[in-house]
Design an enzyme around this catalytic site. Structure first.
Site, PDB file in Angstrom:
ATOM      1  N   SER A  22       0.996  -0.982  -0.063  1.00  0.00           N
ATOM      2  CA  SER A  22       0.100  -0.109  -0.009  1.00  0.00           C
ATOM      3  C   SER A  22       0.786   1.475   0.106  1.00  0.00           C
ATOM      4  O   SER A  22       0.555   2.149  -0.781  1.00  0.00           O
ATOM      5  CB  SER A  22      -0.920  -0.026   1.083  1.00  0.00           C
ATOM      6  OG  SER A  22      -1.810  -0.787   1.104  1.00  0.00           O
ATOM      7  N   ARG A  26       1.661   4.363  -3.263  1.00  0.00           N
ATOM      8  CA  ARG A  26       1.395   5.624  -2.754  1.00  0.00           C
ATOM      9  C   ARG A  26       2.762   6.435  -3.158  1.00  0.00           C
ATOM     10  O   ARG A  26       2.670   7.527  -3.524  1.00  0.00           O
ATOM     11  CB  ARG A  26       1.012   5.874  -1.215  1.00  0.00           C
ATOM     12  CG  ARG A  26      -0.677   5.457  -1.393  1.00  0.00           C
ATOM     13  CD  ARG A  26      -0.847   5.220   0.162  1.00  0.00           C
ATOM     14  NE  ARG A  26      -2.276   5.074   0.292  1.00  0.00           N
ATOM     15  CZ  ARG A  26      -3.006   3.667   0.158  1.00  0.00           C
ATOM     16  NH1 ARG A  26      -2.195   2.740  -0.456  1.00  0.00           N
ATOM     17  NH2 ARG A  26      -4.269   3.487   0.213  1.00  0.00           N
ATOM     18  N   ARG A 118     -14.624  -6.448  -9.874  1.00  0.00           N
ATOM     19  CA  ARG A 118     -14.609  -5.944  -8.598  1.00  0.00           C
ATOM     20  C   ARG A 118     -15.531  -4.466  -8.948  1.00  0.00           C
ATOM     21  O   ARG A 118     -15.209  -3.630  -9.960  1.00  0.00           O
ATOM     22  CB  ARG A 118     -13.303  -5.819  -8.152  1.00  0.00           C
ATOM     23  CG  ARG A 118     -12.570  -6.839  -7.856  1.00  0.00           C
ATOM     24  CD  ARG A 118     -11.203  -7.062  -7.441  1.00  0.00           C
ATOM     25  NE  ARG A 118     -11.175  -6.286  -6.225  1.00  0.00           N
ATOM     26  CZ  ARG A 118      -9.829  -6.069  -5.553  1.00  0.00           C
ATOM     27  NH1 ARG A 118      -8.813  -6.330  -6.150  1.00  0.00           N
ATOM     28  NH2 ARG A 118     -10.018  -5.424  -4.315  1.00  0.00           N
ATOM     29  N   SER A 162     -12.906   2.312   2.832  1.00  0.00           N
ATOM     30  CA  SER A 162     -12.161   1.902   1.846  1.00  0.00           C
ATOM     31  C   SER A 162     -10.889   2.996   1.750  1.00  0.00           C
ATOM     32  O   SER A 162     -11.197   4.118   1.477  1.00  0.00           O
ATOM     33  CB  SER A 162     -12.957   1.768   0.577  1.00  0.00           C
ATOM     34  OG  SER A 162     -11.922   1.741  -0.488  1.00  0.00           O
ATOM     35  N   ASP A 311      -7.273  -7.508   5.401  1.00  0.00           N
ATOM     36  CA  ASP A 311      -6.515  -8.433   4.102  1.00  0.00           C
ATOM     37  C   ASP A 311      -5.872  -9.656   4.917  1.00  0.00           C
ATOM     38  O   ASP A 311      -5.327 -10.569   4.305  1.00  0.00           O
ATOM     39  CB  ASP A 311      -5.394  -7.598   3.769  1.00  0.00           C
ATOM     40  CG  ASP A 311      -5.564  -6.649   2.551  1.00  0.00           C
ATOM     41  OD1 ASP A 311      -6.806  -6.706   2.140  1.00  0.00           O
ATOM     42  OD2 ASP A 311      -4.923  -5.707   2.327  1.00  0.00           O
ATOM     43  N   LYS A 338     -13.059  -8.941  -2.916  1.00  0.00           N
ATOM     44  CA  LYS A 338     -11.356  -8.882  -3.234  1.00  0.00           C
ATOM     45  C   LYS A 338     -10.899  -9.400  -4.325  1.00  0.00           C
ATOM     46  O   LYS A 338     -11.815  -9.616  -5.327  1.00  0.00           O
ATOM     47  CB  LYS A 338     -10.693  -9.185  -1.961  1.00  0.00           C
ATOM     48  CG  LYS A 338     -10.968  -8.487  -0.534  1.00  0.00           C
ATOM     49  CD  LYS A 338     -10.459  -7.059  -0.675  1.00  0.00           C
ATOM     50  CE  LYS A 338     -10.694  -6.209   0.625  1.00  0.00           C
ATOM     51  NZ  LYS A 338     -10.425  -4.703   0.348  1.00  0.00           N
ATOM     52  N   ARG A 342     -13.069 -14.012  -1.056  1.00  0.00           N
ATOM     53  CA  ARG A 342     -12.290 -14.687   0.151  1.00  0.00           C
ATOM     54  C   ARG A 342     -13.433 -15.501   1.308  1.00  0.00           C
ATOM     55  O   ARG A 342     -12.861 -16.311   1.825  1.00  0.00           O
ATOM     56  CB  ARG A 342     -11.564 -13.630   0.866  1.00  0.00           C
ATOM     57  CG  ARG A 342     -10.390 -13.286  -0.405  1.00  0.00           C
ATOM     58  CD  ARG A 342      -9.464 -12.314   0.355  1.00  0.00           C
ATOM     59  NE  ARG A 342      -8.479 -11.957  -0.554  1.00  0.00           N
ATOM     60  CZ  ARG A 342      -7.544 -10.709  -0.400  1.00  0.00           C
ATOM     61  NH1 ARG A 342      -7.903 -10.126   0.404  1.00  0.00           N
ATOM     62  NH2 ARG A 342      -6.732 -10.591  -1.573  1.00  0.00           N
ATOM     63  N   ARG A 384      -3.443 -13.926  -1.672  1.00  0.00           N
ATOM     64  CA  ARG A 384      -3.522 -14.127   0.004  1.00  0.00           C
ATOM     65  C   ARG A 384      -4.136 -15.374   0.252  1.00  0.00           C
ATOM     66  O   ARG A 384      -3.895 -16.338   1.530  1.00  0.00           O
ATOM     67  CB  ARG A 384      -4.266 -12.869   0.605  1.00  0.00           C
ATOM     68  CG  ARG A 384      -3.728 -11.526   0.329  1.00  0.00           C
ATOM     69  CD  ARG A 384      -4.128 -10.352   1.503  1.00  0.00           C
ATOM     70  NE  ARG A 384      -3.763  -9.398   0.957  1.00  0.00           N
ATOM     71  CZ  ARG A 384      -2.471  -8.652   0.812  1.00  0.00           C
ATOM     72  NH1 ARG A 384      -1.569  -9.222   1.449  1.00  0.00           N
ATOM     73  NH2 ARG A 384      -2.420  -7.602   0.214  1.00  0.00           N
TER      74      ARG A 384
HETATM   75  C1  S3P Z   1      -5.603  -1.033   0.057  1.00  0.00           C
HETATM   76  C2  S3P Z   1      -7.030  -0.774   0.754  1.00  0.00           C
HETATM   77  C3  S3P Z   1      -7.793  -2.055   0.970  1.00  0.00           C
HETATM   78  C4  S3P Z   1      -6.985  -3.479   0.954  1.00  0.00           C
HETATM   79  C5  S3P Z   1      -6.181  -3.521  -0.389  1.00  0.00           C
HETATM   80  C6  S3P Z   1      -5.226  -2.113  -0.244  1.00  0.00           C
HETATM   81  C7  S3P Z   1      -4.983   0.165  -0.064  1.00  0.00           C
HETATM   82  O1  S3P Z   1      -8.843  -1.972   0.167  1.00  0.00           O
HETATM   83  O2  S3P Z   1      -7.718  -4.486   1.051  1.00  0.00           O
HETATM   84  O3  S3P Z   1      -5.504  -4.566  -0.139  1.00  0.00           O
HETATM   85  O4  S3P Z   1      -3.419   0.037  -0.411  1.00  0.00           O
HETATM   86  O5  S3P Z   1      -5.396   1.282  -0.196  1.00  0.00           O
HETATM   87  P1  S3P Z   1     -10.233  -1.272   0.237  1.00  0.00           P
HETATM   88  O6  S3P Z   1      -9.863   0.244  -0.095  1.00  0.00           O
HETATM   89  O7  S3P Z   1     -11.160  -1.784  -0.904  1.00  0.00           O
HETATM   90  O8  S3P Z   1     -10.718  -1.428   1.794  1.00  0.00           O
END
Ligand code: S3P
Length: 424
Positions: A22, A26, A118, A162, A311, A338, A342, A384
């Site tokens: 993550s 970014r 998705r 989210s 996750d 996801k 899952r 995962r």
């Molecule tokens: C993530 C946010 C989560 C997570 C994903 C990574 C991110 O998803 O499940 O693996 O990097 O912002 P959501 O934003 O759908 O909750």
């Protein structure tokens, strides 16, 4: 390929897991929007992160690995028309939709079969309120066409937790007229806010309200990405479950919004501790020590806890098969959206190994402890799920076969090598 996993006698050693996925996404994306150079040490080697790097190149950015191993994102003028293939990565598709809404006259976003199933409406809806036009397939999925332009700030209350949606809105807000505010119903991971602040954005937090003023430029920074707690989670549970194990996971990210699994495992009786803290980092990082433990069942339905371990729920399900009592998880309906469903994937796979699992629309109940026996299971095309089943295979009698094991490279290409290095 199909991977054969044998039962092992114990796990011992030190594994530095790859950089947080993550934070890596970014670091690249914000670097592409910044003035000056962004220099990133410890960028994740995940395929998803390479997907983001390629998408940024398609947008006109320079992203390269330097001879010292660090990654550099250079100053750039983003193209106004481009196409992005987000592959398997929801974070790439959703966050870059926010960037495109602010900066592209026309951007096409597509992805692989899993990503094209998705939900995208959750991000399209607030971006359209800001003034973008987003055309989705079948009204809700990729491929999408984003026609961006002059946006205006909005106040938006997120109907679900989210971080991807929150980040898309905040990044669009950077170039919008006025102030953009996201009000979070449940707190989600805050890596975007932490990085934006460090890069000089006019970002404020007031409880669950996050506001950013449009028009303030952000500046490139130099940062180190800590190890991914979500990757470390697999070794944590493996070390707890395999008797006589002791594992150390140095320099792992311990952002409070990410580590609910650790708190939950501790409550279950797991010996998981943070042994050392690394000062002076953008994001909190620590050395996590784990020793095998007898686990007790737990009940989880608190939205903040679920969001902070979303996750990690597949690997928690594996732990639950060995815990004394009935572990119940509710409020995790997001798991159905996801990389795979899952809830369905873990229920099917754990049952194949002999576990007692009851599936709900928003979670599951698992009765333990149950001795597992090897079987052939599918990764469901989900990294995962594949890694969680590999951990289950370590404690199952006989051999567990995991189909399409190569999917682990989506977040952790070295996973099976690192697992082998710990096996005794
Ligand atoms: C993530 C946010 C989560 C997570 C994903 C990574 C991110 O998803 O499940 O693996 O990097 O912002 P959501 O934003 O759908 O909750």
């Amino acid at each position: 390929m199909t991977r054969a996993i044998e039962r092992i006698s114990r796990l011992e050693g030190v594994i530095k897991v790859p950089g947080d996925k993550s934070i890596s996404h970014r670091a690249l994306i914000l670097g592409a929007m910044a003035r000056g150079h962004q220099v990133i040490e410890g960028l994740s080697e995940a395929v998803d992160v390479a997907t983001t790097a390629d998408a940024l190149r398609a947008m006109g950015c320079f992203v390269e690995v330097m001879p010292d191993g660090r990654t550099m994102v250079l100053p750039k003028v983003l193209r106004s028309e481009f196409s992005i293939d987000a592959g398997n990565s929801g974070t790439t598709a959703r966050i870059l939709a926010g960037v495109a809404a602010a900066r592209a006259t026309r951007c096409e976003i597509t992805g692989d079969a899993s990503l094209c199933r998705r939900p995208m409406l959750r991000v399209a809806e607030p971006l359209e309120r800001m003034g973008a036009r987003i055309t989705l397939t079948n009204g809700g999925t990729l491929p999408a066409v984003v026609e961006g332009g002059a946006l205006h700030g909005i106040e938006y209350e997120t109907p679900l937790a989210s971080a991807q949606v929150k980040s898309a809105i905040l990044l669009a807000g950077l170039s919008a007229d006025g102030t953009t505010t996201v009000i979070e119903s449940t707190p989600s991971r805050d890596h975007t806010e932490i990085m934006l602040r460090a890069m000089g954005a006019a970002l404020r937090r007031d409880g669950n309200r996050i506001s950013v003023d449009g028009g303030t430029p952000i500046e490139g920074i130099t940062l180190t990405v800590p190890g991914d707690f979500s990757s470390a989670a697999f070794f944590m549970v493996a070390a707890l479950l395999v008797p006589g194990s002791q594992v150390m996971l140095p320099f792992t990210g311990i952002n409070p919004r990410r580590i609910a699994l650790m708190t939950v495992l501790q409550k279950m009786g797991g010996r998981v501790t943070i042994e050392g803290l690394h000062a002076g980092q953008l994001e909190p990082a620590g050395d996590i020590a784990v020793a095998s433990s007898e686990l007790q069942a737990i009940e989880i339905d608190d939205p903040a806890t679920v969001a902070s371990m979303i996750d990690e729920i597949p690997i928690l399900a594996v732990a639950a098969t060995q815990a004394q009592g009935r572990t119940v998880i509710h409020g995790a309906g997001e798991l159905r959206h996801k990389e795979s469903d899952r809830i369905e994937a873990m229920t099917t796979n754990l049952r194949a190994l002999g576990a007692t699992v009851e599936a709900f629309e928003d979670g599951f109940a698992i009765q333990g402890p149950t001795p597992l026996r090897g079987a052939t299971v599918s990764s469901f095309g989900d990294h995962r799920v594949a890694m969680a089943m590999a951990v289950a295979g370590l404690i199952a009698e006989g051999t567990t076969h995991i189909e399409n094991d190569e999917i682990v490279s989506i977040s952790y290409p070295r996973f099976f090598m690192d697992l082998r290095a710990l096996a005794r």
